[in-house]
Scaffold this motif. Sequence first.
Motif, short mmCIF file in Angstrom:
data_model
loop_
_atom_site.label_atom_id
_atom_site.label_comp_id
_atom_site.label_asym_id
_atom_site.label_seq_id
_atom_site.Cartn_x
_atom_site.Cartn_y
_atom_site.Cartn_z
N ALA A 128 10.07 -9.05 -1.99
CA ALA A 128 9.38 -7.82 -1.37
C ALA A 128 8.64 -6.96 -2.25
CB ALA A 128 10.52 -7.22 -0.91
N ASP A 129 8.81 -6.97 -3.73
CA ASP A 129 8.03 -6.31 -4.77
C ASP A 129 6.70 -6.88 -5.16
OD1 ASP A 129 9.77 -4.20 -4.60
OD2 ASP A 129 10.81 -4.53 -6.38
N ALA A 130 6.83 -8.49 -5.37
CA ALA A 130 5.82 -9.08 -5.91
C ALA A 130 4.33 -9.02 -5.35
CB ALA A 130 5.95 -10.67 -5.81
N GLY A 185 0.91 -7.85 -7.52
CA GLY A 185 -0.36 -8.77 -7.79
C GLY A 185 0.25 -10.10 -7.98
N ILE A 186 1.49 -10.38 -8.00
CA ILE A 186 2.27 -11.53 -8.40
C ILE A 186 2.08 -12.50 -7.26
CG2 ILE A 186 4.54 -12.64 -9.16
CD1 ILE A 186 5.44 -9.97 -10.22
N ALA A 187 2.30 -12.34 -6.22
CA ALA A 187 2.27 -13.07 -4.92
C ALA A 187 1.72 -12.49 -3.77
CB ALA A 187 3.76 -13.73 -4.92
N PRO A 188 1.27 -13.32 -2.66
CA PRO A 188 0.46 -12.85 -1.76
C PRO A 188 1.93 -12.39 -0.64
CG PRO A 188 0.44 -15.07 -1.64
CD PRO A 188 1.03 -14.83 -2.82
N PRO A 189 1.55 -11.36 0.15
CA PRO A 189 2.57 -11.05 1.17
C PRO A 189 2.97 -12.08 2.05
CG PRO A 189 0.75 -9.37 1.08
CD PRO A 189 0.23 -10.65 0.35
N VAL A 190 4.45 -11.78 2.28
CA VAL A 190 4.79 -13.05 3.19
C VAL A 190 5.51 -12.26 4.39
CG1 VAL A 190 6.87 -14.65 3.10
CG2 VAL A 190 5.39 -14.43 0.89
N GLY A 232 0.98 -4.91 2.13
CA GLY A 232 0.36 -4.66 0.72
C GLY A 232 0.33 -3.51 -0.04
N PRO A 233 -0.22 -3.16 -1.03
CA PRO A 233 -0.02 -1.81 -1.81
C PRO A 233 -0.87 -0.69 -0.81
CG PRO A 233 -0.98 -3.59 -3.24
CD PRO A 233 -0.68 -4.00 -2.00
N ARG A 234 -0.21 0.40 -0.87
CA ARG A 234 -1.17 1.60 -0.15
C ARG A 234 -2.36 2.12 -0.65
NH1 ARG A 234 4.09 5.76 0.87
NH2 ARG A 234 5.33 4.21 2.30
N SER A 235 -3.22 2.51 -0.04
CA SER A 235 -4.57 2.78 -0.57
C SER A 235 -4.21 4.09 -1.57
CB SER A 235 -5.22 3.25 0.69
OG SER A 235 -6.41 3.79 0.03
N ALA A 236 -5.30 4.11 -2.53
CA ALA A 236 -5.29 5.14 -3.42
C ALA A 236 -5.74 6.66 -2.74
CB ALA A 236 -5.77 4.95 -4.54
N LYS A 237 -6.07 6.37 -1.48
CA LYS A 237 -6.90 7.70 -1.21
C LYS A 237 -6.08 8.70 -0.31
CE LYS A 237 -10.62 4.82 0.98
NZ LYS A 237 -11.27 4.27 2.39
N PRO A 238 -6.13 9.89 -0.72
CA PRO A 238 -5.06 11.12 -0.44
C PRO A 238 -4.97 10.80 1.53
CG PRO A 238 -7.10 12.14 -1.63
CD PRO A 238 -7.07 10.49 -1.47
N SER A 239 -3.53 11.26 1.64
CA SER A 239 -3.39 11.16 3.07
C SER A 239 -3.81 12.34 3.94
CB SER A 239 -2.02 10.90 3.41
OG SER A 239 -1.09 11.82 2.87
N GLY A 240 -4.15 13.34 3.26
CA GLY A 240 -4.58 14.45 4.04
C GLY A 240 -3.38 15.51 4.37
N HIS A 241 -2.24 14.93 4.06
CA HIS A 241 -1.05 16.10 4.37
C HIS A 241 -0.76 17.04 3.37
CE1 HIS A 241 0.45 13.38 7.64
NE2 HIS A 241 -0.12 12.51 6.78
#
Length: 54
Positions: A29-31, A35-40, A45-54
Amino acid sequence: MTPVEPDGDKTHDELIVRKRGLYRGVFTADAPHYGIAPPVGGVPGPRSAKPSGH
């Protein structure tokens, strides 16, 4: 290899081969986040670094 459990004697390679083991589940789940392994199977994947606006 160095043991991965505190005071344990099992290495990553020994723990990851357990098909239904907790260690394997957490690692799988963490890999993608590191960047150790592709999503399965729908693991996001990782969340965007953009602010969510909340």
